[in-house]
Design an enzyme around this catalytic site. Structure first.
Site: not given
Ligand SMILES: Cc1ncc(CN)c(N)n1
Length: 259
Positions: A176, A180, A204, A247
């Site tokens: 996660c 990103y 990001y 993910e």
């Molecule tokens: C599903 C998901 N994965 C990662 C991120 C980044 N923190 C997010 N906001 N959402």
């Protein structure tokens, strides 16, 4: 974090845009772990896990949702569905970091986990701004029914943290946090001012989020030295692989508007 709310308000699904993502990711696995530029050294735990799970990592980073977001062709309906679910997702991820504070055995780790939780809560500002531009309040977001993909991913990470130690938890969180940053770094190159998903990409792909990801890489390495050993690797690879698959499922949920 983008300040520019116009950026957000103009986030409509535009027509054709140049493909900024064509050479983003190759599906041929590298022979040995590679450095992730600006994020992780080749010998970091993160680079080794990423290498061990290359097909899953590739499917996550190169998902059609990401490609369409990059070239601006993603339907706004899909992006809205994703952002609403992502708000719920981040609430649970903040809880997972709080669990990390509880699982910490040093003040240094407690501070790191506390800072991670604060970064997640900050990240939610992006979602609030997008949703305000669509006429939704934070309370509206909190009331959204949770999709199966959101539930599966967040509960998996919380379970890894509850059943395992802090190293298991930070590995479960790493696709996660660091994934990103890798996606953001790829998408931000040459992005137009009026890109329909510019605010997301700048969040990001920006320096602030990259630092959050670098801190996560460093924490993983430190915990691996303190708690790791060759016997830990198979379990950590398994956790990393599952989280990475979840993910990709999350992107898919956005793309198909799944509940
Ligand atoms: C599903 C998901 N994965 C990662 C991120 C980044 N923190 C997010 N906001 N959402």
């Amino acid at each position: 974090m983008p300040e520019d709310s116009e950026d957000i308000a103009t986030a409509t699904a535009a027509g054709e845009r140049p493909d900024a993502y064509t050479d983003a990711h190759t599906d041929a696995p590298p022979e040995t772990p590679e450095a992730v530029p600006g994020l992780a050294a080749a010998d970091s735990l993160f680079a080794r896990l990423r290498h061990a799970c290359w097909p899953e990592w590739h499917a996550y980073l190169d998902h059609p949702f990401v490609r369409r977001m990059a070239d601006g062709s993603l339907r706004q309906e899909c992006f809205r569905h994703y952002m609403g679910q992502d708000y719920l997702f981040l609430i649970h991820f903040a809880r997972a970091y709080a669990l990390g504070v509880f699982k910490s055995e040093s003040l240094e780790d407690m501070r790191r986990m506390g800072a991670g939780m604060a970064a997640i809560l900050d990240e939610m500002g992006l979602h609030v701004r997008y949703c305000q531009s669509w006429g939704l309040s934070p309370e509206d977001l909190e009331r959204l029914p949770e999709s199966k993909a959101t539930m599966a991913y967040t509960r998996y990470v919380l379970e890894r943290g509850l059943a395992g130690d802090l190293l298991d938890l930070v590995v479960a969180l790493s696709p996660c946090i660091i994934g990103y940053a890798e996606i953001g770094a790829r998408l931000i190159d040459g992005i137009d001012d009026d890109h329909p998903y510019g605010a997301w990409i700048r969040e990001y792909g920006g320096a602030g989020y990259r630092q959050v990801a670098r801190d996560a890489v460093e924490t993983m390495d430190r915990l691996m030295v303190e708690r790791g050993g060759p016997g830990r690797m198979p379990g950590l690879v398994d956790t990393f692989r599952q989280a990475t698959r979840l993910e990709a499922d999350f992107w898919q949920m956005g793309l198909t508007l799944a509940d």
